[in-house]
Every structure is written in C-alpha cells, then in structure tokens.
Design a protein around this motif. Sequence first.
Motif, PDB file in Angstrom:
ATOM      1  N   ARG A 169       0.742  -1.225   0.083  1.00 14.72           N
ATOM      2  CA  ARG A 169       0.035  -0.258  -0.074  1.00 14.72           C
ATOM      3  C   ARG A 169       0.734   1.144  -0.089  1.00 14.72           C
ATOM      4  O   ARG A 169       0.630   2.286  -0.755  1.00 14.72           O
ATOM      5  CB  ARG A 169      -0.938  -0.019   1.121  1.00 14.72           C
ATOM      6  CG  ARG A 169      -2.019  -1.100   1.219  1.00 14.72           C
ATOM      7  CD  ARG A 169      -3.023  -0.944   2.049  1.00 14.72           C
ATOM      8  NE  ARG A 169      -2.212  -1.150   3.379  1.00 14.72           N
ATOM      9  CZ  ARG A 169      -2.753  -2.075   4.225  1.00 14.72           C
ATOM     10  NH1 ARG A 169      -3.901  -2.928   4.167  1.00 14.72           N
ATOM     11  NH2 ARG A 169      -2.050  -2.493   5.349  1.00 14.72           N
ATOM     12  N   ASP A 211       2.267   1.699  -3.568  1.00 12.46           N
ATOM     13  CA  ASP A 211       1.302   2.064  -4.466  1.00 12.46           C
ATOM     14  C   ASP A 211       0.891   3.765  -4.178  1.00 12.46           C
ATOM     15  O   ASP A 211       0.664   4.286  -5.358  1.00 12.46           O
ATOM     16  CB  ASP A 211      -0.155   1.434  -4.028  1.00 12.46           C
ATOM     17  CG  ASP A 211      -0.159  -0.118  -4.524  1.00 12.46           C
ATOM     18  OD1 ASP A 211       0.805  -0.459  -5.500  1.00 12.46           O
ATOM     19  OD2 ASP A 211      -1.039  -0.970  -3.960  1.00 12.46           O
ATOM     20  N   GLN A 216       3.825   5.596  -5.831  1.00 17.78           N
ATOM     21  CA  GLN A 216       3.355   5.455  -7.441  1.00 17.78           C
ATOM     22  C   GLN A 216       2.204   6.451  -7.810  1.00 17.78           C
ATOM     23  O   GLN A 216       2.331   7.032  -8.857  1.00 17.78           O
ATOM     24  CB  GLN A 216       2.981   4.074  -7.904  1.00 17.78           C
ATOM     25  CG  GLN A 216       2.944   3.822  -9.476  1.00 17.78           C
ATOM     26  CD  GLN A 216       2.835   2.456  -9.783  1.00 17.78           C
ATOM     27  OE1 GLN A 216       2.658   1.567  -8.814  1.00 17.78           O
ATOM     28  NE2 GLN A 216       2.857   2.183 -11.077  1.00 17.78           N
ATOM     29  N   THR A 217       1.221   6.348  -6.987  1.00 14.60           N
ATOM     30  CA  THR A 217       0.210   7.305  -7.213  1.00 14.60           C
ATOM     31  C   THR A 217       0.791   8.870  -7.357  1.00 14.60           C
ATOM     32  O   THR A 217       0.216   9.649  -8.188  1.00 14.60           O
ATOM     33  CB  THR A 217      -1.006   7.136  -6.092  1.00 14.60           C
ATOM     34  OG1 THR A 217      -1.409   5.972  -6.410  1.00 14.60           O
ATOM     35  CG2 THR A 217      -2.159   8.165  -6.349  1.00 14.60           C
ATOM     36  N   CYS A 268       9.402   4.633  -6.791  1.00 18.05           N
ATOM     37  CA  CYS A 268       9.423   3.712  -5.743  1.00 18.05           C
ATOM     38  C   CYS A 268      10.359   2.387  -5.796  1.00 18.05           C
ATOM     39  O   CYS A 268      10.292   1.649  -6.887  1.00 18.05           O
ATOM     40  CB  CYS A 268       7.859   2.908  -5.705  1.00 18.05           C
ATOM     41  SG  CYS A 268       7.789   1.721  -4.246  1.00 18.05           S
ATOM     42  N   ARG A 277       8.345  -2.600  -2.929  1.00 14.92           N
ATOM     43  CA  ARG A 277       7.088  -3.297  -3.516  1.00 14.92           C
ATOM     44  C   ARG A 277       7.337  -5.021  -3.645  1.00 14.92           C
ATOM     45  O   ARG A 277       6.031  -5.592  -3.472  1.00 14.92           O
ATOM     46  CB  ARG A 277       7.076  -2.806  -5.023  1.00 14.92           C
ATOM     47  CG  ARG A 277       5.902  -3.390  -5.733  1.00 14.92           C
ATOM     48  CD  ARG A 277       5.711  -2.853  -7.074  1.00 14.92           C
ATOM     49  NE  ARG A 277       5.035  -1.456  -6.842  1.00 14.92           N
ATOM     50  CZ  ARG A 277       3.775  -1.036  -6.484  1.00 14.92           C
ATOM     51  NH1 ARG A 277       3.101  -1.872  -5.980  1.00 14.92           N
ATOM     52  NH2 ARG A 277       3.611   0.254  -6.262  1.00 14.92           N
TER      53      ARG A 277
END
Length: 98
Positions: free
Chosen positions: A71, A74, A77-78, A83, A88
């Motif tokens: 999470r 993520d 990355q958003t 990252c 990951r």
Amino acid sequence: MTFDAEACAAYIKLSGRSATVEDSYPLEVSLPGITDVILDFDADRHLLGIEILGRLGDGPESILAALSSGRLADALQTEKISCPAALRENPQIKIHNI
C-alpha cells in the motif's frame, strides 16, 4: 528500518550514499494504523528516506503491514514518486530499535 517505540515512528533510509535532506513533505495517504508518512528528498529531488508515524502505543506491526501489503508503494506510485523495488517486492526488513 529504524523504529522508535516511544514515538511509534519508523525511518527507512533508501539511499546508501551520504546526502543532505533538503526538503521534506507529507504524503497524502490513508493507511490503517498510520498517522503520517513524510518523504525526505535531496537537492536533486531524489528520495532519500521515508518516515512513517504510527499510532502512539502501537508497535511496528502496523508499519510493517503497510510495507508488506504494497500500500505504501502504491501511494508513492500514485504521487509519481519513483518507488524502490525493495518496497514493492515483499521487502526484507530488519528492525533496529532506537
């Protein structure tokens, strides 16, 4: 990852090189058990480290859950922040209490 139990704060150093933090800003993300995520950058905007604040009184479990679930990766990355693969791909984390 270093973990300060008194503050329920973890720090993940992402750069092996010696660099000065020139800018920090909070990552707008909602993660269970996490109150704040602060990103540290050098002068060239390379991500140097991540500070993760959990709820006072909690151990490192909520922080580890945010990492192992992907999470946090993520959320980075958003925000279009590169990252590291280690965040990951089921990171191998050693906790160093401070």
